[in-house]
Design an enzyme around this catalytic site. Structure first.
Site, PDB file in Angstrom:
ATOM      1  N   THR A 183      -0.661   0.435   6.662  1.00 61.45           N
ATOM      2  CA  THR A 183      -0.484  -0.632   5.687  1.00 61.45           C
ATOM      3  C   THR A 183      -0.430  -1.951   6.437  1.00 61.45           C
ATOM      4  OG1 THR A 183       1.075  -1.680   4.168  1.00 61.45           O
ATOM      5  CG2 THR A 183       2.014  -0.120   5.732  1.00 61.45           C
ATOM      6  N   GLY A 184      -1.142  -2.940   5.928  1.00 59.94           N
ATOM      7  CA  GLY A 184      -1.127  -4.220   6.618  1.00 59.94           C
ATOM      8  C   GLY A 184      -2.411  -4.978   6.377  1.00 59.94           C
ATOM      9  N   ARG A 217     -13.982  -7.043  -2.332  1.00 59.50           N
ATOM     10  CA  ARG A 217     -13.417  -6.830  -0.995  1.00 59.50           C
ATOM     11  C   ARG A 217     -12.854  -5.400  -0.879  1.00 59.50           C
ATOM     12  NH1 ARG A 217      -8.032  -5.348   1.003  1.00 59.50           N
ATOM     13  NH2 ARG A 217      -7.853  -6.160   3.104  1.00 59.50           N
ATOM     14  N   VAL A 218     -13.160  -4.751   0.221  1.00 61.24           N
ATOM     15  CA  VAL A 218     -12.613  -3.419   0.483  1.00 61.24           C
ATOM     16  C   VAL A 218     -11.751  -3.499   1.734  1.00 61.24           C
ATOM     17  CG1 VAL A 218     -13.173  -1.021   1.061  1.00 61.24           C
ATOM     18  CG2 VAL A 218     -14.593  -2.273  -0.575  1.00 61.24           C
ATOM     19  N   GLY A 219     -10.561  -2.938   1.664  1.00 60.42           N
ATOM     20  CA  GLY A 219      -9.653  -2.976   2.806  1.00 60.42           C
ATOM     21  C   GLY A 219      -9.785  -1.765   3.706  1.00 60.42           C
ATOM     22  N   ASP A 220      -8.761  -1.559   4.506  1.00 61.24           N
ATOM     23  CA  ASP A 220      -8.796  -0.471   5.490  1.00 61.24           C
ATOM     24  C   ASP A 220      -8.435   0.888   4.894  1.00 61.24           C
ATOM     25  OD1 ASP A 220      -6.178  -1.701   5.141  1.00 61.24           O
ATOM     26  OD2 ASP A 220      -5.468  -0.184   6.553  1.00 61.24           O
ATOM     27  N   GLY A 253      -5.712  -5.442   6.272  1.00 60.93           N
ATOM     28  CA  GLY A 253      -6.766  -4.445   6.348  1.00 60.93           C
ATOM     29  C   GLY A 253      -7.931  -4.813   7.247  1.00 60.93           C
ATOM     30  N   THR A 264       0.906  -1.132   0.000  1.00 55.77           N
ATOM     31  CA  THR A 264       0.000   0.000   0.000  1.00 55.77           C
ATOM     32  C   THR A 264       0.938   1.173   0.000  1.00 55.77           C
ATOM     33  OG1 THR A 264      -1.867  -1.012   1.164  1.00 55.77           O
ATOM     34  CG2 THR A 264      -1.525   1.290   1.600  1.00 55.77           C
TER      35      THR A 264
HETATM   36  N1  ASP Z   1      -3.968  -2.538   4.011  1.00 49.99           N
HETATM   37  C1  ASP Z   1      -4.138  -2.956   2.642  1.00 49.99           C
HETATM   38  C2  ASP Z   1      -5.457  -3.637   2.515  1.00 49.99           C
HETATM   39  O1  ASP Z   1      -5.799  -4.420   3.367  1.00 49.99           O
HETATM   40  C3  ASP Z   1      -3.088  -3.871   2.150  1.00 49.99           C
HETATM   41  C4  ASP Z   1      -1.731  -3.634   2.686  1.00 49.99           C
HETATM   42  O2  ASP Z   1      -1.386  -2.560   3.139  1.00 49.99           O
HETATM   43  O3  ASP Z   1      -0.955  -4.582   2.657  1.00 49.99           O
HETATM   44  O4  ASP Z   1      -6.109  -3.431   1.529  1.00 49.99           O
END
Ligand code: ASP
Length: 329
Positions: A234-235, A211-214, A237, A183
């Site tokens: 980032t991570g 799918r929607v992330g954070d 989500g 991200t």
């Molecule tokens: N946080 C992002 C998501 O879940 C992906 C990521 O940062 O690795 O969409």
């Protein structure tokens, strides 16, 4: 700009990340690292130049994120991951710390720079989030550059999808952190004391369509409040959403009076305790910066008082999910 419009310190600062999923240390060559560092530096310079010319923190984070979206190295814009249907669905958000204005898009497929679409939602509509083809249509109507569907595609991301799908259907089986996480984001403080945050992502490889992330969820992967700080995460989500990570960080500062680095460590630790991993960059109204992560590395960089710092892996001696030693200044 007249001095009277400046903040008490007049300090400007910027921090960026290119995702908490780095190529494993043993597979990172000097050449590869150099390419990531170059892209991070370009993004930092783009954002900092805005701040140096008395631009807003919103313009600075937008400028930095556009550079990272345009780089095929990162999982945002060009270089975004594929979902389980072999398509791209991108998410992005922006937020201003002054009036808590925010804008986001989710599941877009045709706008070149999702961060600009998110910003247009904030600036041109009464809404906070638009999704899917309607968000793309809005971006087009707003005059933003649109691209062919395969503009975002790279051979590396296609190979990662193949590997993920070969791994017995389990969404994340056999995937490295670099394939799971990725991200881009930026947080900034401008000379008037205003904070802003921006985040943009392709999500993760082999995610379910829709799918929607954070990242576009205000309070999860993105948040800015002048009374506390600006955050871009980032991570994993889903965990960031469940812990409301970015909002948690800001209210820890406001309600518990925690300093930025402690609040960031605590908020990230809460994600880790739930089973997630990742990292964040955050900046407060004094220009303090923290960039903690629980993964092996996080592409990251910051600039303050004219000094630039860029890093990829954990520093020797620094503990996991700790902001300690992560502020290079
Ligand atoms: N946080 C992002 C998501 O879940 C992906 C990521 O940062 O690795 O969409």
């Amino acid at each position: 700009m007249s001095e009277t419009r400046r903040s008490a310190t007049g300090r400007i600062a910027l921090a960026i990340h290119g995702g908490a999923g780095t190529i494993p240390r043993d597979r990172m060559t000097a050449d590869r690292a150099g390419r990531y560092e170059e892209a991070l530096e370009k993004a930092l310079k783009a954002g900092y130049e805005v701040l140096e010319h008395d631009g807003t923190s919103l313009d600075a984070v937008t400028a930095a994120v556009i550079v990272l979206e345009d780089s095929p190295l990162f999982n945002a814009g060009c270089g975004a991951v594929f979902n389980a249907a072999g398509k791209h669905e991108l998410d992005a958000a922006v937020m201003e710390g002054a009036g808590l204005r925010a804008g986001a898009v989710a599941g877009v497929r045709r706008v070149k720079n999702p961060v600009l679409a998110a910003r247009a939602v904030m600036e041109r509509t009464p809404h906070v989030m638009l999704i899917g083809s309607a968000a793309d249509a809005f971006a087009r109507r707003s005059g933003l550059e649109m691209v062919a569907r395969d503009y975002y595609s790279t051979p590396q991301r296609r190979a990662a999808l193949k590997r993920a799908q070969a791994a017995e259907g389990e969404a994340q089986a056999g995937m490295t952190e670099a394939e799971r996480h990725g991200t881009v984001g930026a947080v900034a403080l401008d000379a008037t004391g205003n904070l802003a945050a921006a985040t943009s992502t392709g999500g993760f490889t082999n995610k379910l369509p829709g799918r929607v992330g954070d990242s576009p969820v205000i309070g999860a992967g993105t948040y800015a409040d002048n009374r506390a700080c600006a955050v871009s995460g980032t991570g994993d989500g889903e965990y960031f959403i469940r812990r409301a990570l970015a909002y948690d960080l800001t209210v820890r500062m406001r309600y518990l009076d925690e300093p930025l680095d402690r609040a960031a460590d605590s908020a990230l630790q809460a994600v880790v305790e739930l089973g997630g991993s990742g990292g964040l960059v955050a900046i407060d109204a004094q220009g303090n910066i923290t960039m903690p992560f629980s993964t092996e590395g996080m592409y990251r960089g910051c600039v303050k008082d004219g000094k630039f710092a860029i890093d990829i892996f954990r520093r020797p001696g620094a503990s996991r999910h700790s902001g300690e030693n992560q502020d290079p200044f």
